[in-house]
Design a protein around this motif. Structure first.
Motif, mmCIF file in Angstrom:
data_model
loop_
_atom_site.group_PDB
_atom_site.id
_atom_site.type_symbol
_atom_site.label_atom_id
_atom_site.label_comp_id
_atom_site.label_asym_id
_atom_site.label_seq_id
_atom_site.Cartn_x
_atom_site.Cartn_y
_atom_site.Cartn_z
ATOM 1 N N HIS A 12 -26.329 -14.790 -148.482
ATOM 2 C CA HIS A 12 -25.332 -13.837 -148.978
ATOM 3 C C HIS A 12 -24.853 -14.232 -150.368
ATOM 4 O O HIS A 12 -24.806 -13.401 -151.292
ATOM 5 C CB HIS A 12 -24.162 -13.778 -147.992
ATOM 6 N N TRP A 13 -24.510 -15.493 -150.565
ATOM 7 C CA TRP A 13 -23.996 -15.939 -151.863
ATOM 8 C C TRP A 13 -25.085 -15.950 -152.927
ATOM 9 O O TRP A 13 -24.819 -15.666 -154.102
ATOM 10 C CB TRP A 13 -23.353 -17.316 -151.725
ATOM 11 N N LEU A 14 -26.311 -16.220 -152.531
ATOM 12 C CA LEU A 14 -27.407 -16.150 -153.493
ATOM 13 C C LEU A 14 -27.621 -14.721 -153.980
ATOM 14 O O LEU A 14 -27.910 -14.478 -155.157
ATOM 15 C CB LEU A 14 -28.698 -16.692 -152.875
ATOM 16 N N ARG A 15 -27.468 -13.772 -153.053
ATOM 17 C CA ARG A 15 -27.621 -12.371 -153.456
ATOM 18 C C ARG A 15 -26.532 -11.976 -154.435
ATOM 19 O O ARG A 15 -26.745 -11.150 -155.336
ATOM 20 C CB ARG A 15 -27.614 -11.464 -152.224
ATOM 21 N N LEU A 16 -25.346 -12.539 -154.275
ATOM 22 C CA LEU A 16 -24.258 -12.252 -155.213
ATOM 23 C C LEU A 16 -24.486 -12.921 -156.563
ATOM 24 O O LEU A 16 -24.217 -12.349 -157.619
ATOM 25 C CB LEU A 16 -22.925 -12.723 -154.619
ATOM 26 N N ALA A 17 -24.995 -14.148 -156.521
ATOM 27 C CA ALA A 17 -25.104 -14.936 -157.746
ATOM 28 C C ALA A 17 -26.303 -14.558 -158.600
ATOM 29 O O ALA A 17 -26.248 -14.663 -159.830
ATOM 30 C CB ALA A 17 -25.175 -16.429 -157.389
ATOM 31 N N LEU A 18 -27.396 -14.124 -157.958
ATOM 32 C CA LEU A 18 -28.613 -13.832 -158.695
ATOM 33 C C LEU A 18 -28.797 -12.321 -158.828
ATOM 34 O O LEU A 18 -29.031 -11.638 -157.828
ATOM 35 C CB LEU A 18 -29.825 -14.435 -157.967
ATOM 36 N N PRO A 19 -28.665 -11.787 -160.027
ATOM 37 C CA PRO A 19 -28.851 -10.340 -160.198
ATOM 38 C C PRO A 19 -30.284 -9.944 -159.884
ATOM 39 O O PRO A 19 -31.227 -10.553 -160.366
ATOM 40 C CB PRO A 19 -28.513 -10.112 -161.676
ATOM 41 N N ARG A 20 -30.415 -8.926 -159.043
ATOM 42 C CA ARG A 20 -31.745 -8.458 -158.650
ATOM 43 C C ARG A 20 -31.750 -6.942 -158.656
ATOM 44 O O ARG A 20 -30.775 -6.298 -158.258
ATOM 45 C CB ARG A 20 -32.112 -8.968 -157.250
ATOM 46 N N ALA A 21 -32.859 -6.367 -159.075
ATOM 47 C CA ALA A 21 -32.974 -4.915 -159.123
ATOM 48 C C ALA A 21 -33.425 -4.380 -157.766
ATOM 49 O O ALA A 21 -34.252 -4.985 -157.081
ATOM 50 C CB ALA A 21 -33.976 -4.505 -160.195
ATOM 51 N N CYS A 22 -32.876 -3.247 -157.381
ATOM 52 C CA CYS A 22 -33.283 -2.575 -156.153
ATOM 53 C C CYS A 22 -34.660 -1.944 -156.370
ATOM 54 O O CYS A 22 -34.854 -1.209 -157.337
ATOM 55 C CB CYS A 22 -32.263 -1.506 -155.781
ATOM 56 N N PRO A 23 -35.622 -2.189 -155.492
ATOM 57 C CA PRO A 23 -36.945 -1.587 -155.645
ATOM 58 C C PRO A 23 -36.929 -0.069 -155.565
ATOM 59 O O PRO A 23 -37.839 0.591 -156.056
ATOM 60 C CB PRO A 23 -37.747 -2.167 -154.472
ATOM 61 N N CYS A 25 -34.367 2.115 -156.710
ATOM 62 C CA CYS A 25 -33.734 2.868 -157.793
ATOM 63 C C CYS A 25 -33.611 2.086 -159.092
ATOM 64 O O CYS A 25 -33.284 2.654 -160.136
ATOM 65 C CB CYS A 25 -32.353 3.355 -157.364
ATOM 66 N N GLY A 26 -33.827 0.776 -159.042
ATOM 67 C CA GLY A 26 -33.695 -0.044 -160.235
ATOM 68 C C GLY A 26 -32.293 -0.555 -160.477
ATOM 69 O O GLY A 26 -32.071 -1.367 -161.376
ATOM 70 N N GLY A 27 -31.312 -0.093 -159.690
ATOM 71 C CA GLY A 27 -29.951 -0.592 -159.816
ATOM 72 C C GLY A 27 -29.817 -1.975 -159.205
ATOM 73 O O GLY A 27 -30.780 -2.547 -158.691
ATOM 74 N N GLN A 28 -28.616 -2.514 -159.246
ATOM 75 C CA GLN A 28 -28.396 -3.853 -158.707
ATOM 76 C C GLN A 28 -28.270 -3.817 -157.183
ATOM 77 O O GLN A 28 -27.611 -2.947 -156.612
ATOM 78 C CB GLN A 28 -27.134 -4.466 -159.310
ATOM 79 N N LEU A 29 -28.903 -4.793 -156.539
ATOM 80 C CA LEU A 29 -28.842 -4.885 -155.090
ATOM 81 C C LEU A 29 -27.487 -5.355 -154.593
ATOM 82 O O LEU A 29 -27.033 -4.981 -153.519
ATOM 83 C CB LEU A 29 -29.920 -5.845 -154.579
ATOM 84 N N GLY A 30 -26.829 -6.213 -155.365
ATOM 85 C CA GLY A 30 -25.567 -6.780 -154.897
ATOM 86 C C GLY A 30 -25.800 -7.627 -153.662
ATOM 87 O O GLY A 30 -26.678 -8.474 -153.632
ATOM 88 N N GLY A 34 -33.205 -6.144 -149.601
ATOM 89 C CA GLY A 34 -34.303 -5.193 -149.561
ATOM 90 C C GLY A 34 -34.088 -3.964 -150.396
ATOM 91 O O GLY A 34 -34.783 -3.721 -151.382
ATOM 92 N N LEU A 35 -33.123 -3.135 -150.022
ATOM 93 C CA LEU A 35 -32.768 -1.915 -150.746
ATOM 94 C C LEU A 35 -31.256 -1.832 -150.867
ATOM 95 O O LEU A 35 -30.528 -2.278 -149.976
ATOM 96 C CB LEU A 35 -33.285 -0.668 -150.015
ATOM 97 N N CYS A 36 -30.779 -1.240 -151.958
ATOM 98 C CA CYS A 36 -29.333 -1.087 -152.138
ATOM 99 C C CYS A 36 -28.787 -0.084 -151.121
ATOM 100 O O CYS A 36 -29.521 0.706 -150.523
ATOM 101 C CB CYS A 36 -29.019 -0.649 -153.564
ATOM 102 N N TRP A 37 -27.468 -0.100 -150.963
ATOM 103 C CA TRP A 37 -26.844 0.764 -149.964
ATOM 104 C C TRP A 37 -27.031 2.237 -150.309
ATOM 105 O O TRP A 37 -27.160 3.077 -149.404
ATOM 106 C CB TRP A 37 -25.352 0.425 -149.849
ATOM 107 N N HIS A 38 -27.072 2.568 -151.582
ATOM 108 C CA HIS A 38 -27.269 3.962 -151.989
ATOM 109 C C HIS A 38 -28.652 4.455 -151.557
ATOM 110 O O HIS A 38 -28.790 5.555 -151.008
ATOM 111 C CB HIS A 38 -27.109 4.096 -153.501
#
Length: 217
Positions: A12-23, A25-30, A34-38
């Motif tokens: 969980h904290w790694l996902r917060l600390a490391l910016p990653r693009a959602c496959p 839509c290209g937005g941030q996964l947060g 796997g995929l962002c909530w949107h």
């Protein structure tokens, strides 16, 4: 149990600390995996009555929709971009739409040829099928099918070429399955030749009832 919780918290904290693009839509996964909530909210699994897999108008196929938009990008990220975290998301969504009355007794992925699987490092249909089986709490049976010869990529072939490409390419071991309905899984359904070839291999071993799940069609 505590170690599992610690690992979950670390992820969980790694996902917060490391910016990653959602496959998708290209937005941030947060904090999403796997995929962002949107994107997740936009994927609506459905049961289809019409496809090239069945001559009858009856429920037989679970899918997340057409091969376009976020689902297309997600599938391509899984298949070609090593985005394995996408598989549990897509597989879980597909499993949520599998009707109880199908009474699935086993989930079987379309197999890759061993050489191609070694090159890729995994079978994307296998990852999806494993996630579906885990969600449904039924056996995952990858050994029920094997690819006997290395085929060309279906996407590069015409309709008749696709049929010839996979004809006789699969062998089955029905001893891996209990008696009842089998759920065959692939990432994308186009002409249906691959899934039908898999079905025929299992049918030759005595399996009689089939349903299908694909991320997109």
């Amino acid at each position: 149990m505590r170690n599992r919780l610690d690992l979950h918290g670390l992820a969980h904290w790694l996902r917060l600390a490391l910016p990653r693009a959602c496959p998708g839509c290209g937005g941030q996964l947060g904090t999403a995996a796997g995929l962002c909530w949107h994107c997740r909210a936009g994927l609506r699994p459905r049961v289809e009555r019409h496809s090239s897999l069945s001559p009858f108008q009856e429920t037989h196929l679970v899918t997340l929709g057409r091969y376009q938009g976020p689902v297309r990008r997600a599938v391509r990220a899984l298949k070609y971009g090593q985005a394995r975290e996408v598989a549990p998301v897509l597989g879980g969504l597909l499993a949520s739409a599998v009707p109880d009355q199908w009474q699935v007794v086993g989930v079987v992925p379309v197999p890759l040829h061993p050489a191609r699987e070694r090159e890729r490092g995994f079978n994307q249909a296998g990852l999806l099928a494993a996630a579906i089986a885990d969600t449904l709490q039924v056996p995952y049976a990858p050994a029920a099918l094997r690819r006997e010869r290395r085929t060309q990529q279906q996407a590069k072939l015409s309709g008749e070429e696709r049929r010839q490409n996979v004809a006789g390419a699969f062998a089955a071991d029905a001893s891996q399955l209990s008696e009842g309905a089998v759920l065959l899984v692939d990432d994308v359904l186009t002409t249906g030749h691959t899934l039908r070839a898999c079905r025929e291999a299992l049918r030759a071993q005595g399996v009689e009832q089939f349903y299908y799940a694909v991320a997109a069609h």
